[in-house]
Design an enzyme around this catalytic site. Sequence first.
Site, PDB file in Angstrom:
ATOM      1  N   LYS A  43      36.745  38.596 -15.425  1.00 18.65           N
ATOM      2  CA  LYS A  43      37.580  37.632 -14.713  1.00 18.65           C
ATOM      3  C   LYS A  43      39.047  37.700 -15.140  1.00 18.65           C
ATOM      4  O   LYS A  43      39.406  38.340 -16.127  1.00 18.65           O
ATOM      5  CB  LYS A  43      37.029  36.218 -14.898  1.00 18.65           C
ATOM      6  CG  LYS A  43      35.737  35.975 -14.105  1.00 18.65           C
ATOM      7  CD  LYS A  43      35.270  34.537 -14.208  1.00 18.65           C
ATOM      8  CE  LYS A  43      34.035  34.296 -13.344  1.00 18.65           C
ATOM      9  NZ  LYS A  43      33.536  32.914 -13.448  1.00 18.65           N
TER      10      LYS A  43
ATOM     11  N   ARG B  42      26.576  35.350 -17.750  1.00 22.82           N
ATOM     12  CA  ARG B  42      26.476  36.015 -16.445  1.00 22.82           C
ATOM     13  C   ARG B  42      27.456  37.179 -16.447  1.00 22.82           C
ATOM     14  O   ARG B  42      28.667  36.977 -16.540  1.00 22.82           O
ATOM     15  CB  ARG B  42      26.812  35.016 -15.333  1.00 22.82           C
ATOM     16  CG  ARG B  42      26.744  35.569 -13.919  1.00 22.82           C
ATOM     17  CD  ARG B  42      27.086  34.466 -12.906  1.00 22.82           C
ATOM     18  NE  ARG B  42      27.053  34.939 -11.536  1.00 22.82           N
ATOM     19  CZ  ARG B  42      28.100  35.516 -10.922  1.00 22.82           C
ATOM     20  NH1 ARG B  42      29.256  35.663 -11.566  1.00 22.82           N
ATOM     21  NH2 ARG B  42      28.000  35.932  -9.666  1.00 22.82           N
TER      22      ARG B  42
END
Length: 272
Positions: free
Chosen positions: A214, A248
């Site tokens: 991210k 995740r």
Amino acid sequence: MRIGNRVFDTAHRTYIMGILNVTPDSFSDGGRFFQPDQALFHTEKMIADGADLIDIGGESTRPGYQVISDEEEIARILPVLEAVKKRFDIPVSVDTCKGSVAKAALQAGADLINDIWGFKHDPAVAELTAEYHAACCLMHNRSKAVYRNFQEELLSDLEESVRIARKAGVPDDKILLDPGIGFGKTLEMNLEAIHHVDLLHRLGFPILLGTSRKSVIGLTLNLPVDQRVEGTIATSVIGVIRGCAFVRVHDVLENCRAIRMAEAILGRKKHG
């Protein structure tokens, strides 16, 4: 915590949720696993690399993503979900905040609904999760990164999601919480949320940490999306130390090795 046919020791272990994006425009791997055969091959590899469950997403949630119809999202998810459930003995999560998509996924055998709006976008998702006795992951999210007290409001926002779940009939032992890294937060807030992710334990539910590739990693290290593996691993290790039950990730093998090493140092039992 039971998800599908598997019981997870969320109090003592950190498990890996492998990301399977069946979208043409996801920020990291858009288009790579869009076709069912590609998706199945990648799923097989993630399982071999150590994934404990698979998270299928049919709509990108990257900044500036293109909203698609419910029908298109279902058309992307269902063939892959059905094929994965048929071929592999692993719990499967579906990443959606739409009632009609959740219903189709649950009817096709999804074991967990991963809602980026924490049941606040469409109340039907909570009701369907309860009806099908599925698990859920409630993620923190806001449309704007505006807070008076960031940490306290993050917790209160998640408490609201939990209330929605309970009211719909979702039992507590079917709920995961996600601090929502990269959603409705500045860079500094994202770093703070990772550092203090253990504050979510106050709410009494297992925690899922999703940081993989991210922008918080890209901006911190000034790296493009395809060079963020090490940064992701660092956050996964923080997750282990802070007691997160799940991470995740896209890069399963690398994160799995790091997690097992961190668990060994902390004296936690080996993965079976």
